[in-house]
Enzyme design. Structure first.
Site, short mmCIF file in Angstrom:
data_model
loop_
_atom_site.label_atom_id
_atom_site.label_comp_id
_atom_site.label_asym_id
_atom_site.label_seq_id
_atom_site.Cartn_x
_atom_site.Cartn_y
_atom_site.Cartn_z
N GLY A 40 0.79 -1.23 0.00
CA GLY A 40 0.00 0.00 0.00
C GLY A 40 0.81 1.28 0.00
O GLY A 40 0.28 2.35 0.32
N SER A 41 2.09 1.22 -0.40
CA SER A 41 2.87 2.47 -0.40
C SER A 41 2.34 3.45 -1.45
O SER A 41 2.40 4.66 -1.26
CB SER A 41 4.36 2.19 -0.61
OG SER A 41 4.62 1.76 -1.93
N ASN A 42 1.81 2.92 -2.57
CA ASN A 42 1.23 3.83 -3.56
C ASN A 42 -0.08 4.45 -3.06
O ASN A 42 -0.34 5.63 -3.32
CB ASN A 42 1.02 3.10 -4.89
CG ASN A 42 2.31 3.04 -5.69
OD1 ASN A 42 2.75 4.02 -6.25
ND2 ASN A 42 2.95 1.87 -5.70
N MET A 118 -2.95 -7.16 -7.64
CA MET A 118 -2.24 -8.25 -8.30
C MET A 118 -3.19 -9.32 -8.81
O MET A 118 -2.86 -10.51 -8.82
CB MET A 118 -1.20 -8.84 -7.35
CG MET A 118 -0.21 -7.80 -6.80
SD MET A 118 0.60 -6.80 -8.07
CE MET A 118 1.90 -7.91 -8.54
N ARG A 119 -4.38 -8.90 -9.26
CA ARG A 119 -5.34 -9.81 -9.87
C ARG A 119 -5.64 -9.35 -11.29
O ARG A 119 -5.69 -8.14 -11.54
CB ARG A 119 -6.68 -9.83 -9.09
CG ARG A 119 -6.58 -10.14 -7.62
CD ARG A 119 -6.08 -11.52 -7.34
NE ARG A 119 -6.88 -12.57 -7.95
CZ ARG A 119 -6.49 -13.83 -8.05
NH1 ARG A 119 -5.31 -14.20 -7.59
NH2 ARG A 119 -7.27 -14.73 -8.63
N ASN A 135 -3.89 1.86 -13.65
CA ASN A 135 -2.99 0.90 -13.01
C ASN A 135 -1.58 1.47 -13.00
O ASN A 135 -1.21 2.25 -13.88
CB ASN A 135 -2.99 -0.42 -13.79
CG ASN A 135 -2.09 -1.47 -13.18
OD1 ASN A 135 -2.10 -1.69 -11.97
ND2 ASN A 135 -1.29 -2.15 -14.01
N HIS A 137 2.52 0.13 -12.83
CA HIS A 137 3.32 -1.09 -13.01
C HIS A 137 4.80 -0.69 -12.99
O HIS A 137 5.18 0.32 -13.58
CB HIS A 137 2.96 -1.75 -14.34
CG HIS A 137 3.68 -3.04 -14.56
ND1 HIS A 137 3.39 -4.19 -13.84
CD2 HIS A 137 4.71 -3.37 -15.39
CE1 HIS A 137 4.19 -5.16 -14.24
NE2 HIS A 137 5.00 -4.69 -15.17
C1 GAR Z 1 4.09 -1.47 -7.12
O1 GAR Z 1 5.46 -1.51 -7.40
C2 GAR Z 1 3.28 -1.59 -8.39
O2 GAR Z 1 3.91 -1.00 -9.49
C3 GAR Z 1 3.18 -3.08 -8.55
O3 GAR Z 1 2.97 -3.55 -7.25
C4 GAR Z 1 3.68 -2.72 -6.34
C5 GAR Z 1 2.76 -2.38 -5.19
O4 GAR Z 1 3.44 -1.67 -4.19
N1 GAR Z 1 2.11 -3.43 -9.42
C6 GAR Z 1 2.21 -4.40 -10.33
O5 GAR Z 1 3.19 -5.10 -10.45
C7 GAR Z 1 0.98 -4.56 -11.22
N2 GAR Z 1 1.27 -5.46 -12.28
P1 GAR Z 1 2.64 -0.97 -3.01
O6 GAR Z 1 1.68 -2.02 -2.46
O7 GAR Z 1 3.68 -0.61 -2.02
O8 GAR Z 1 1.90 0.20 -3.57
#
Ligand code: GAR
Length: 222
Positions: A40-42, A118-119, A135, A137
């Site tokens: 959840g950092s984003n 991640m689904r 999204n 990535h």
């Molecule tokens: C992030 O790096 C995002 O880009 C990636 O999951 C991570 C979640 O980090 N997403 C994917 O790979 C989607 N295909 P977070 O939970 O700290 O936000």
């Protein structure tokens, strides 16, 4: 958008495209539904940008598919409602997405932000939020979609990596690109060290890309 000093000591925004620093973006206040599977950092970066008035939005709900995911604690700290939709308890992707769409509607969300979701998504979710499903990535798409994107980039021997915010289409990590940030690969980089630097850029571009997408959408809707 506010101007954020570049953590790589480059001139501000030289690694970002498009550069929207200094532009005034207008769009209606956004109601965001966040989908997140893990840390959840984003999500946190989006909340911080809202808190700093850099993104005119509110998060109406965080939907998570993993019990115990850190994003649930983060959301609670920001007093954001959370809904756990554990994919293991649904008979199909379609059934999960039905529940997601209903939950987003119940919480009045008009944009859907996949912040580490991640689904795979179904056409039902895409159609329910056409042009308003984003999204992030950790690669310069269309290179390295799917799992372990950072390791994929290292294995391929690229010298620049990065991250992408894009609109969501059916194929994994595909759809029109809204914003990218480039992150140089340094000698000795591991998946962890490169991922850490990419995430710094993710946290910069995601709120900015949401604002940019909303600005474009407001222009289209007149
Ligand atoms: C992030 O790096 C995002 O880009 C990636 O999951 C991570 C979640 O980090 N997403 C994917 O790979 C989607 N295909 P977070 O939970 O700290 O936000």
């Amino acid at each position: 958008m506010g101007s954020t000093p570049c953590p790589n000591d480059c001139p501000n925004s030289c690694l970002l495209s498009p550069n929207i620093d200094g532009q005034t973006l207008s769009y209606p206040k956004l109601k965001l539904g966040v989908l997140a599977s893990g840390n959840g950092s984003n999500f946190e970066a989006i909340m911080a940008a809202i808190d700093r008035s850099e993104l005119d939005a509110e998060v109406t709900v965080v939907i998570c598919n993993n019990p115990g995911a850190n994003v649930l604690e983060r959301a609670a700290r920001w007093s954001i409602p959370t809904v756990l939709l554990n994919h293991r308890e649904f008979e199909s992707r379609g059934a999960l997405d039905d529940a997601i769409v209903q939950t987003l509607r119940d919480h009045d969300a008009d944009w859907v932000i996949m912040a580490g979701w991640m689904r795979r998504v179904t056409q039902h979710l895409i159609d329910a939020f056409t042009g308003r499903l984003l999204n992030i990535h950790p690669s310069l798409l269309p290179s390295f979609p799917g799992l372990h994107a950072v390791q994929q980039a290292l294995d391929a021997g690229v010298v620049v990596a990065g991250c992408t915010v894009h609109q969501v289409e059916l194929a994994v990590d595909s759809g029109p690109i809204i914003m990218q940030a480039v992150v140089p690969v340094l000698p000795g980089d591991t998946e962890e060290t490169l991922q850490t630097r990419i995430q710094i850029q993710e946290h910069r571009i995601f709120p900015a890309a949401i604002a940019l997408a909303a600005h474009h959408r407001a222009g289209q809707d007149g």
